[in-house]
Enzyme design. Structure first.
Site, mmCIF file in Angstrom:
data_model
loop_
_atom_site.group_PDB
_atom_site.id
_atom_site.type_symbol
_atom_site.label_atom_id
_atom_site.label_comp_id
_atom_site.label_asym_id
_atom_site.label_seq_id
_atom_site.Cartn_x
_atom_site.Cartn_y
_atom_site.Cartn_z
ATOM 1 N N ASN A 108 -4.358 3.919 -0.971
ATOM 2 C CA ASN A 108 -3.077 3.513 -0.396
ATOM 3 C C ASN A 108 -2.540 2.267 -1.093
ATOM 4 O OD1 ASN A 108 -3.484 5.616 1.307
ATOM 5 N ND2 ASN A 108 -4.139 4.374 3.063
ATOM 6 N N VAL A 109 -1.226 2.222 -1.249
ATOM 7 C CA VAL A 109 -0.608 1.081 -1.926
ATOM 8 C C VAL A 109 -0.020 0.093 -0.919
ATOM 9 C CG1 VAL A 109 -0.237 2.246 -4.134
ATOM 10 C CG2 VAL A 109 1.476 2.497 -2.335
ATOM 11 N N HIS A 118 -5.286 2.646 -6.606
ATOM 12 C CA HIS A 118 -3.961 3.093 -7.070
ATOM 13 C C HIS A 118 -2.946 1.955 -7.090
ATOM 14 C CE1 HIS A 118 -4.815 7.646 -6.150
ATOM 15 N NE2 HIS A 118 -5.457 7.193 -7.208
ATOM 16 N N CYS A 144 10.137 -10.256 -17.039
ATOM 17 C CA CYS A 144 8.757 -10.660 -16.755
ATOM 18 C C CYS A 144 8.697 -12.191 -16.762
ATOM 19 C CB CYS A 144 7.827 -10.091 -17.831
ATOM 20 S SG CYS A 144 6.183 -10.849 -17.833
ATOM 21 N N CYS A 171 6.467 -13.163 -20.184
ATOM 22 C CA CYS A 171 6.923 -12.967 -21.575
ATOM 23 C C CYS A 171 8.427 -12.720 -21.679
ATOM 24 C CB CYS A 171 6.168 -11.824 -22.231
ATOM 25 S SG CYS A 171 6.664 -10.179 -21.634
ATOM 26 N N GLY A 225 -8.695 10.464 5.903
ATOM 27 C CA GLY A 225 -7.254 10.688 5.739
ATOM 28 C C GLY A 225 -6.819 10.941 4.310
ATOM 29 N N LEU A 260 -7.417 14.730 9.941
ATOM 30 C CA LEU A 260 -6.685 15.452 10.979
ATOM 31 C C LEU A 260 -7.028 16.933 10.970
ATOM 32 C CD1 LEU A 260 -4.462 14.988 13.097
ATOM 33 C CD2 LEU A 260 -2.768 15.417 11.309
HETATM 34 P P1 OAD Z 1 -2.191 13.366 0.987
HETATM 35 O O1 OAD Z 1 -0.794 13.352 1.493
HETATM 36 O O2 OAD Z 1 -2.512 14.253 -0.142
HETATM 37 O O3 OAD Z 1 -3.193 13.751 2.170
HETATM 38 C C1 OAD Z 1 -3.141 13.121 3.420
HETATM 39 C C2 OAD Z 1 -4.286 13.648 4.264
HETATM 40 O O4 OAD Z 1 -4.262 12.925 5.488
HETATM 41 C C3 OAD Z 1 -4.197 15.133 4.624
HETATM 42 O O5 OAD Z 1 -5.467 15.747 4.414
HETATM 43 C C4 OAD Z 1 -3.835 15.132 6.105
HETATM 44 O O6 OAD Z 1 -4.427 16.213 6.811
HETATM 45 C C5 OAD Z 1 -4.434 13.820 6.569
HETATM 46 N N1 OAD Z 1 -3.762 13.215 7.720
HETATM 47 C C6 OAD Z 1 -2.459 13.217 8.047
HETATM 48 N N2 OAD Z 1 -2.231 12.533 9.174
HETATM 49 C C7 OAD Z 1 -3.448 12.065 9.594
HETATM 50 C C8 OAD Z 1 -3.905 11.295 10.704
HETATM 51 N N3 OAD Z 1 -3.065 10.839 11.639
HETATM 52 N N4 OAD Z 1 -5.221 11.036 10.802
HETATM 53 C C9 OAD Z 1 -6.098 11.486 9.871
HETATM 54 N N5 OAD Z 1 -5.737 12.222 8.804
HETATM 55 C C10 OAD Z 1 -4.436 12.505 8.662
HETATM 56 O O7 OAD Z 1 -2.574 11.823 0.672
HETATM 57 P P2 OAD Z 1 -3.759 11.241 -0.226
HETATM 58 O O8 OAD Z 1 -4.962 12.116 -0.152
HETATM 59 O O9 OAD Z 1 -3.905 9.817 0.118
HETATM 60 O O10 OAD Z 1 -1.382 8.912 -5.685
HETATM 61 O O11 OAD Z 1 -3.126 11.360 -1.661
HETATM 62 C C11 OAD Z 1 -3.867 10.909 -2.768
HETATM 63 C C12 OAD Z 1 -2.931 10.400 -3.837
HETATM 64 O O12 OAD Z 1 -1.946 11.404 -4.125
HETATM 65 C C13 OAD Z 1 -2.084 9.198 -3.430
HETATM 66 O O13 OAD Z 1 -2.773 7.976 -3.549
HETATM 67 C C14 OAD Z 1 -0.933 9.277 -4.364
HETATM 68 C C15 OAD Z 1 -0.655 10.759 -4.243
HETATM 69 O O14 OAD Z 1 -0.002 11.360 -5.296
HETATM 70 C C16 OAD Z 1 -0.524 8.436 -6.590
HETATM 71 O O15 OAD Z 1 0.669 8.270 -6.350
HETATM 72 C C17 OAD Z 1 -1.147 8.146 -7.920
#
Ligand code: OAD
Length: 229
Positions: free
Chosen positions: A90-91, A106, A133, A136, A172, A199
Site C-alpha cells: 500500500n502507498v 511499492h 527537483c 538538481c 487483503g 474477504l
Molecule cells: P487488489 O485490488 O488486487 O486486491 C485486494 C484484495 O483485498 C482482494 O483479494 C479482495 O478480496 C481483498 N479485500 C477487499 N476488501 C477487503 C476487506 N474489507 N478485508 C479484507 N480483504 C479485502 O490489491 P493488491 O493485492 O494490494 O501495485 O494489489 C497489489 C498491487 O497491484 C498494488 O500494490 C498495486 C496494484 O497494481 C502497483 O500499483 C505497482
C-alpha cells in the site's frame, strides 16, 4: 511463543478506511488503464494525467484514518516478543498513522522522486510536471511509487525476513502481482507457517496452511488476539 512474523499487506487492508482496491468490482483498475497511470511509459506520454491520478489518491489517503485492522497490527508489533515485520504494497501511510512501522515495497504517495537524479523528498499535496527537483532543478518530478516494469523497493531485506520467519501472513491482497504474490512460497520453503486473511478466497489461497475469510477489520483483530493470548 516468539519468532519472527512477516506480514504482507495489500489494498484490502485499507478498504474499510475508504480507500478503493485495484481489482475488486469498481476498483481503480476498472476506472483507469494501468498502461496510462502506472508505467514509466505512461508518465513519459502524459505526466499531467499521471500526476492528476496520484494527486487525487494522495488527498484521499491523507483524509483516511486507520481501521481496527491497522490498529491490531500495530498492537501486535508492540506486544509480540519476537520481531513483527510489516511489508506493505500500500502507498498510503495508514500503518504508520496507527503507530506501526512498515517496509513500503511499492513506495509512498507522500513522497516525491526525481527521475533525473534520484533525490527523494516529501511530496506536496498536489504535484505537477512543472515542479522542479529541489536537488538538481530538473523538471522530472514524479510520485515515489513503484510502477509496472520497475523493481519494488527493499527486496533484499524482505528476502532475508522471509527466509528467517516462523509465521508468514498475507492480508487483503489478491495474490496477482509478483514478486509479492510469491512471498508465501518463499516463506513456506524455509518452514514458516503460512496464513491468509482476506474477504474471499484468492487465486493463491490454497498455497497457505490456513485461511481466515472475512473483512480485515474483524478477522485481523481476532487473529492478533489469538497470537497474543
Ligand atoms: P487488489 O485490488 O488486487 O486486491 C485486494 C484484495 O483485498 C482482494 O483479494 C479482495 O478480496 C481483498 N479485500 C477487499 N476488501 C477487503 C476487506 N474489507 N478485508 C479484507 N480483504 C479485502 O490489491 P493488491 O493485492 O494490494 O501495485 O494489489 C497489489 C498491487 O497491484 C498494488 O500494490 C498495486 C496494484 O497494481 C502497483 O500499483 C505497482
Amino acid at each position: 511463543m516468539a519468532g519472527k512474523i512477516v506480514i504482507l499487506t495489500g489494498a484490502g487492508l485499507s478498504a474499510e478506511s475508504g480507500l478503493g482496491t485495484f481489482r475488486d468490482e469498481g476498483g481503480l483498475w476498472s476506472q483507469h488503464r494501468i498502461e496510462d497511470v502506472a508505467t514509466p511509459e505512461g508518465f513519459a506520454r502524459d505526466p499531467q494525467l499521471v500526476h492528476d491520478f496520484y494527486n487525487a489518491r494522495r488527498v484521499q489517503a491523507a483524509q483516511a484514518t486507520p481501521n481496527p485492522a491497522h490498529d491490531a497490527l500495530a498492537q501486535l508489533q508492540r506486544a509480540w516478543s519476537g520481531d513483527v515485520v510489516i511489508v506493505t504494497q500500500n502507498v498510503d501511510r495508514l500503518h504508520e498513522r496507527a503507530g506501526a512501522s512498515a517496509l513500503h515495497m511499492h513506495g509512498e504517495l507522500a513522497r516525491a522522486l526525481c527521475a533525473a537524479c534520484g533525490a527523494r523528498w516529501d511530496a506536496a499535496p498536489r504535484m505537477s510536471p512543472e515542479s522542479p527537483c529541489p536537488s538538481c532543478g530538473a523538471l522530472a518530478t514524479r510520485p515515489d511509487v513503484v510502477w509496472f516494469g520497475e523493481m519494488p523497493y527493499h527486496m533484499d531485506e524482505i528476502a532475508d525476513h522471509l527466509n528467517s520467519c516462523t509465521i508468514f501472513a498475507a492480508i487483503g491482497t489478491s495474490g496477482q502481482v509478483y514478486p509479492a504474490a510469491g512471498f508465501v512460497q518463499e516463506a513456506r520453503s524455509t518452514g514458516a507457517e503460512t496464513v491468509e486473511l482476506n474477504l474471499e478466497m484468492t487465486e493463491i489461497s490454497r498455497t497457505f496452511d490456513s485461511r481466515h475469510i472475512g473483512p480485515a477489520s474483524k478477522v485481523v483483530p481476532a487473529w492478533v488476539d489469538s497470537l497474543l493470548t
